[in-house]
Scaffold this motif. Structure first.
Motif, PDB file in Angstrom:
ATOM      1  N   PRO A  52       0.807  -1.223   0.000  1.00 19.66           N
ATOM      2  CA  PRO A  52       0.000   0.000   0.000  1.00 19.66           C
ATOM      3  C   PRO A  52       0.843   1.277   0.000  1.00 19.66           C
ATOM      4  O   PRO A  52       0.487   2.254  -0.665  1.00 19.66           O
ATOM      5  CB  PRO A  52      -0.812  -0.108   1.299  1.00 19.66           C
ATOM      6  CG  PRO A  52      -0.886  -1.561   1.576  1.00 19.66           C
ATOM      7  CD  PRO A  52       0.435  -2.112   1.103  1.00 19.66           C
ATOM      8  N   LEU A  56       0.532   4.025  -2.947  1.00 21.76           N
ATOM      9  CA  LEU A  56       0.149   5.418  -2.686  1.00 21.76           C
ATOM     10  C   LEU A  56       1.207   6.392  -3.177  1.00 21.76           C
ATOM     11  O   LEU A  56       0.890   7.425  -3.770  1.00 21.76           O
ATOM     12  CB  LEU A  56      -0.072   5.615  -1.185  1.00 21.76           C
ATOM     13  CG  LEU A  56      -1.430   5.224  -0.619  1.00 21.76           C
ATOM     14  CD1 LEU A  56      -1.452   5.452   0.888  1.00 21.76           C
ATOM     15  CD2 LEU A  56      -2.541   6.019  -1.278  1.00 21.76           C
ATOM     16  N   VAL A 187      -2.552   7.028   6.016  1.00 16.46           N
ATOM     17  CA  VAL A 187      -2.322   5.670   5.529  1.00 16.46           C
ATOM     18  C   VAL A 187      -0.872   5.494   5.085  1.00 16.46           C
ATOM     19  O   VAL A 187      -0.221   4.493   5.409  1.00 16.46           O
ATOM     20  CB  VAL A 187      -3.288   5.330   4.366  1.00 16.46           C
ATOM     21  CG1 VAL A 187      -2.930   3.987   3.745  1.00 16.46           C
ATOM     22  CG2 VAL A 187      -4.731   5.306   4.868  1.00 16.46           C
ATOM     23  N   SER A 191       2.234   3.007   6.786  1.00 21.29           N
ATOM     24  CA  SER A 191       3.017   2.020   6.027  1.00 21.29           C
ATOM     25  C   SER A 191       4.509   2.320   6.104  1.00 21.29           C
ATOM     26  O   SER A 191       5.330   1.417   6.292  1.00 21.29           O
ATOM     27  CB  SER A 191       2.568   2.003   4.558  1.00 21.29           C
ATOM     28  OG  SER A 191       1.265   1.487   4.438  1.00 21.29           O
ATOM     29  N   LEU A 226      -5.144  -1.939   1.658  1.00 23.56           N
ATOM     30  CA  LEU A 226      -5.127  -0.532   1.244  1.00 23.56           C
ATOM     31  C   LEU A 226      -6.552  -0.043   0.997  1.00 23.56           C
ATOM     32  O   LEU A 226      -6.945   1.042   1.459  1.00 23.56           O
ATOM     33  CB  LEU A 226      -4.280  -0.365  -0.022  1.00 23.56           C
ATOM     34  CG  LEU A 226      -4.297   1.026  -0.661  1.00 23.56           C
ATOM     35  CD1 LEU A 226      -3.760   2.071   0.310  1.00 23.56           C
ATOM     36  CD2 LEU A 226      -3.493   1.042  -1.962  1.00 23.56           C
ATOM     37  N   GLN A 229      -8.406   0.474   4.308  1.00 25.08           N
ATOM     38  CA  GLN A 229      -7.947   1.662   5.039  1.00 25.08           C
ATOM     39  C   GLN A 229      -8.482   2.941   4.424  1.00 25.08           C
ATOM     40  O   GLN A 229      -8.979   3.829   5.115  1.00 25.08           O
ATOM     41  CB  GLN A 229      -6.416   1.711   5.051  1.00 25.08           C
ATOM     42  CG  GLN A 229      -5.787   0.959   6.217  1.00 25.08           C
ATOM     43  CD  GLN A 229      -4.278   1.152   6.234  1.00 25.08           C
ATOM     44  OE1 GLN A 229      -3.574   0.753   5.317  1.00 25.08           O
ATOM     45  NE2 GLN A 229      -3.774   1.763   7.278  1.00 25.08           N
TER      46      GLN A 229
END
Length: 303
Positions: A52, A56, A187, A191, A226, A229
């Motif tokens: 994730p 992102l 988020v 990570s 992902l 979230q």
């Protein structure tokens, strides 16, 4: 970033939360399958966080929006990652010990711990309604645990309750972070802080060469994690926690379905009796939160 107020869209928020629960249930199913496939939990956690984060970063870079990740609160993100990482270890670990339905129901005790933490950490006054909900939830746990230790081993029970406690602790942190940070930033930093320590853990557990099925499961865990979230965080932009949390209990239905379809597991009677007690406790707490929120202008009830 994220300072502009967002118009409340309660039905849209409910839909987002429902989709988040579906994604989360699929992720937990895949976590259980990786355990049966011989993939170590630290490695599963690493890919759950690393994929994730990279996704992102790539998405924001392609849009020229890396600046959205800028934060003035890196230490708060780091603290959230420390608590969240431990919570995720327990949350993913419990599904490898217990059947999906039972592991999911234990997760529903998080609102009960949120009430207790609000008393201890925030000094909140809690009245009859919420204390009744706490008692009801605890009774539900006792019913589900039952006398049959083969059905629900103590290690699984302790892991599930520990996971719920960490989720409650994280919810208090997210409430604080959400005041200043965008969902995508929350988020990403989770990570970014969690993946490197998980990579170190893999030095001990080893990185076995997986077959295509193993890699597909790990990729699926990253993708569904992902999605869950982002959907959960987005739901809270369009609706309050107390209004969307009712959808969280749909996860029990998904978990029961996957457990039946994939593992031929049907929860015993004690789960079907205890689960409604725990779900009712959570709904009472959510209802009281909504009542207290609407009374915020006047004197909030201690309930």
């Amino acid at each position: 970033a994220g300072g502009m107020p967002t118009r409340q869209r309660p039905i849209y928020a409910l839909g987002l939360r429902l989709m988040a629960m579906l994604a989360l249930s699929v992720m937990l199913l895949l976590v259980k399958l990786t355990g049966e496939h011989g993939i170590g939990l630290p490695e599963t956690l690493f890919w759950r966080q690393f994929l994730p984060g990279i996704a992102l970063l790539g998405w924001l870079a392609a849009r020229g929006e890396i600046g959205r990740l800028y934060t003035k609160r890196p230490l708060i993100h780091a603290r959230r990652a420390l608590i969240g990482g431990l919570g995720m270890f327990l949350t993913l670990g419990v599904v490898q010990i217990l059947p999906l339905a039972e592991a999911t129901v234990l997760g529903f005790t998080a609102p009960i711990f949120a009430v207790l933490l609000a008393v201890v950490l925030l000094g909140e006054k809690v009245g009859l309604w919420r204390w009744t909900a706490v008692a009801l939830g605890l009774i539900g746990i006792v019913i589900i645990a039952g006398p049959d230790r083969a059905h629900l081993p103590f290690s699984g029970l302790a892991t599930g309750i520990g996971a719920a406690f960490m989720v409650a602790l994280i919810s208090i942190q997210l409430r604080d972070l959400g005041r200043t940070e965008e969902p995508v930033s929350i988020v990403f930093w989770f990570s970014a802080f969690c993946a490197p320590p998980m990579a170190l853990f893999m030095l001990w557990t080893g990185l076995p060469h997986h077959d295509a099925a193993g890699w597909a499961m790990l990729g699926g865990i990253g993708a569904t994690g992902l999605a869950a979230q982002l959907l959960m965080t987005a739901a809270l932009r369009y609706g309050s926690v107390s209004s969307v949390i009712v959808m969280d209990y749909s996860q029990f239905g998904w978990a029961t379905l996957w457990g039946w379809l994939v593992f031929a597991h049907v929860p015993p009677a004690q789960t079907w009796i205890g689960a409604p007690a725990i779900i009712a406790a959570g709904l009472i707490i959510a209802w009281r939160e909504q009542v207290r929120g609407s009374a915020a202008g006047s004197r909030p009830p201690a309930a």
